[in-house]
Design a protein around this motif. Structure first.
Motif, PDB file in Angstrom:
ATOM      1  N   PHE A 108       0.709  -1.334   0.121  1.00 55.44           N
ATOM      2  CA  PHE A 108       0.136  -0.002   0.118  1.00 55.44           C
ATOM      3  C   PHE A 108       0.859   1.196   0.047  1.00 55.44           C
ATOM      4  O   PHE A 108       0.260   2.433  -0.283  1.00 55.44           O
ATOM      5  CB  PHE A 108      -1.056   0.120   1.124  1.00 55.44           C
ATOM      6  N   LYS A 109       2.167   1.223   0.189  1.00 55.56           N
ATOM      7  CA  LYS A 109       2.733   2.590   0.437  1.00 55.56           C
ATOM      8  C   LYS A 109       3.847   2.605  -0.756  1.00 55.56           C
ATOM      9  O   LYS A 109       4.776   1.623  -0.845  1.00 55.56           O
ATOM     10  CB  LYS A 109       3.312   2.639   1.782  1.00 55.56           C
ATOM     11  N   THR A 110       3.937   3.937  -1.043  1.00 55.78           N
ATOM     12  CA  THR A 110       5.023   4.311  -1.967  1.00 55.78           C
ATOM     13  C   THR A 110       5.758   5.656  -1.755  1.00 55.78           C
ATOM     14  O   THR A 110       5.384   6.456  -1.144  1.00 55.78           O
ATOM     15  CB  THR A 110       4.621   4.365  -3.488  1.00 55.78           C
ATOM     16  N   MET A 111       6.973   5.717  -2.179  1.00 50.94           N
ATOM     17  CA  MET A 111       7.904   6.898  -2.063  1.00 50.94           C
ATOM     18  C   MET A 111       8.021   7.403  -3.382  1.00 50.94           C
ATOM     19  O   MET A 111       8.422   6.590  -4.206  1.00 50.94           O
ATOM     20  CB  MET A 111       9.073   6.582  -1.506  1.00 50.94           C
ATOM     21  N   GLN A 112       7.677   8.481  -3.543  1.00 53.67           N
ATOM     22  CA  GLN A 112       7.908   9.085  -5.206  1.00 53.67           C
ATOM     23  C   GLN A 112       8.599  10.541  -5.218  1.00 53.67           C
ATOM     24  O   GLN A 112       8.426  11.043  -4.257  1.00 53.67           O
ATOM     25  CB  GLN A 112       6.694   9.094  -5.876  1.00 53.67           C
ATOM     26  N   VAL A 113       9.140  10.772  -6.478  1.00 58.75           N
ATOM     27  CA  VAL A 113       9.853  11.935  -6.711  1.00 58.75           C
ATOM     28  C   VAL A 113       9.080  12.623  -7.822  1.00 58.75           C
ATOM     29  O   VAL A 113       8.912  11.990  -8.969  1.00 58.75           O
ATOM     30  CB  VAL A 113      11.240  11.896  -7.109  1.00 58.75           C
ATOM     31  N   VAL A 114       8.547  13.970  -7.881  1.00 62.15           N
ATOM     32  CA  VAL A 114       8.001  14.559  -8.955  1.00 62.15           C
ATOM     33  C   VAL A 114       8.561  15.753  -9.220  1.00 62.15           C
ATOM     34  O   VAL A 114       9.329  16.523  -8.278  1.00 62.15           O
ATOM     35  CB  VAL A 114       6.460  14.877  -8.343  1.00 62.15           C
ATOM     36  N   ARG A 115       8.659  16.071 -10.339  1.00 62.68           N
ATOM     37  CA  ARG A 115       9.214  17.390 -11.065  1.00 62.68           C
ATOM     38  C   ARG A 115       8.349  18.418 -11.254  1.00 62.68           C
ATOM     39  O   ARG A 115       7.429  18.470 -11.974  1.00 62.68           O
ATOM     40  CB  ARG A 115      10.124  16.930 -12.146  1.00 62.68           C
ATOM     41  N   PHE A 116       8.882  19.789 -11.061  1.00 59.09           N
ATOM     42  CA  PHE A 116       8.097  20.844 -11.295  1.00 59.09           C
ATOM     43  C   PHE A 116       8.999  21.956 -12.174  1.00 59.09           C
ATOM     44  O   PHE A 116      10.170  21.780 -11.900  1.00 59.09           O
ATOM     45  CB  PHE A 116       7.354  21.636 -10.342  1.00 59.09           C
ATOM     46  N   PHE A 117       8.381  22.519 -13.154  1.00 62.37           N
ATOM     47  CA  PHE A 117       9.344  23.679 -13.753  1.00 62.37           C
ATOM     48  C   PHE A 117       8.716  25.062 -13.331  1.00 62.37           C
ATOM     49  O   PHE A 117       7.825  25.449 -13.583  1.00 62.37           O
ATOM     50  CB  PHE A 117       9.326  23.438 -15.272  1.00 62.37           C
ATOM     51  N   ASP A 118       9.841  25.554 -12.749  1.00 57.67           N
ATOM     52  CA  ASP A 118       9.470  27.125 -12.275  1.00 57.67           C
ATOM     53  C   ASP A 118       9.794  28.217 -13.296  1.00 57.67           C
ATOM     54  O   ASP A 118      11.054  28.329 -13.559  1.00 57.67           O
ATOM     55  CB  ASP A 118       9.964  27.390 -10.889  1.00 57.67           C
ATOM     56  N   GLN A 119       9.024  28.276 -14.387  1.00 61.89           N
ATOM     57  CA  GLN A 119       9.355  29.223 -15.603  1.00 61.89           C
ATOM     58  C   GLN A 119      10.086  30.338 -15.226  1.00 61.89           C
ATOM     59  O   GLN A 119      10.628  30.973 -15.756  1.00 61.89           O
ATOM     60  CB  GLN A 119       8.347  29.208 -16.534  1.00 61.89           C
ATOM     61  N   LYS A 120       9.174  31.088 -14.244  1.00 62.05           N
ATOM     62  CA  LYS A 120       9.662  32.443 -13.657  1.00 62.05           C
ATOM     63  C   LYS A 120      11.295  32.498 -13.373  1.00 62.05           C
ATOM     64  O   LYS A 120      11.874  33.333 -13.661  1.00 62.05           O
ATOM     65  CB  LYS A 120       8.683  33.201 -12.604  1.00 62.05           C
TER      66      LYS A 120
END
Length: 154
Positions: A108-120
């Motif tokens: 039931f449990k996962t660790m994850q990494v997500v990416r965002f792009f801060d364009q400014k």
């Protein structure tokens, strides 16, 4: 042949996730039976951003259950990402795109990494967190990388 083509097509639409390479580990709690509890340090390269490597440290539960893969790891994790070469994109980036995922319990449990792009600010932001099917954890860590020119080799 038709089934093989269908399987290949299904694999192509799955997200490309990075795989981690273990850098090292330290024991944190001695266990009489099974492996010790520890902190594991891993590295992975962003599959869509050439020139970025992320380093992840996370808690790993030991003991008999941990040794058998039945224990649930704690939600404690930390991330730091660095520019390790010239940055180039190998695909279109999506906001909050998952770049790394690892199971931290049997089901039931996962660790994850997500990416965002801060364009400014012309920066990439990576966030590590843990979730469960029913309830996740607010514990998280993040790292930001300014996209800078890479010095040319002389």
């Amino acid at each position: 042949m038709r089934m093989a083509n269908g399987l290949l097509g299904a694999l192509l639409i799955l997200p490309v996730l990075a795989s981690a390479e273990e850098i090292g580990e330290v024991s944190t709690v001695f266990k009489w039976m099974g492996p010790n509890d520890k902190i594991v340090v891993e590295a992975f390269d962003d599959p869509k951003v050439q020139g970025v490597t992320c380093y992840l440290s996370r808690a790993k539960t030991g003991g008999v259950k941990g040794g058998l893969g039945l224990a649930e790891d704690r939600s404690d994790a930390s991330i730091d990402c660095r520019q390790t070469g010239p940055i180039s994109f190998t695909g279109k980036l999506k906001e909050g795109e998952e770049v790394f995922k690892q199971r931290t319990s049997l089901v039931f449990k996962t660790m994850q990494v997500v990416r965002f792009f801060d364009q400014k600010r012309n920066a990439l932001v990576y966030l590590v967190y843990s979730d469960r099917v029913i309830e996740g954890s607010p514990q998280n860590s993040m790292a930001a990388i300014p996209i800078m020119p890479w010095p040319a080799a002389k």
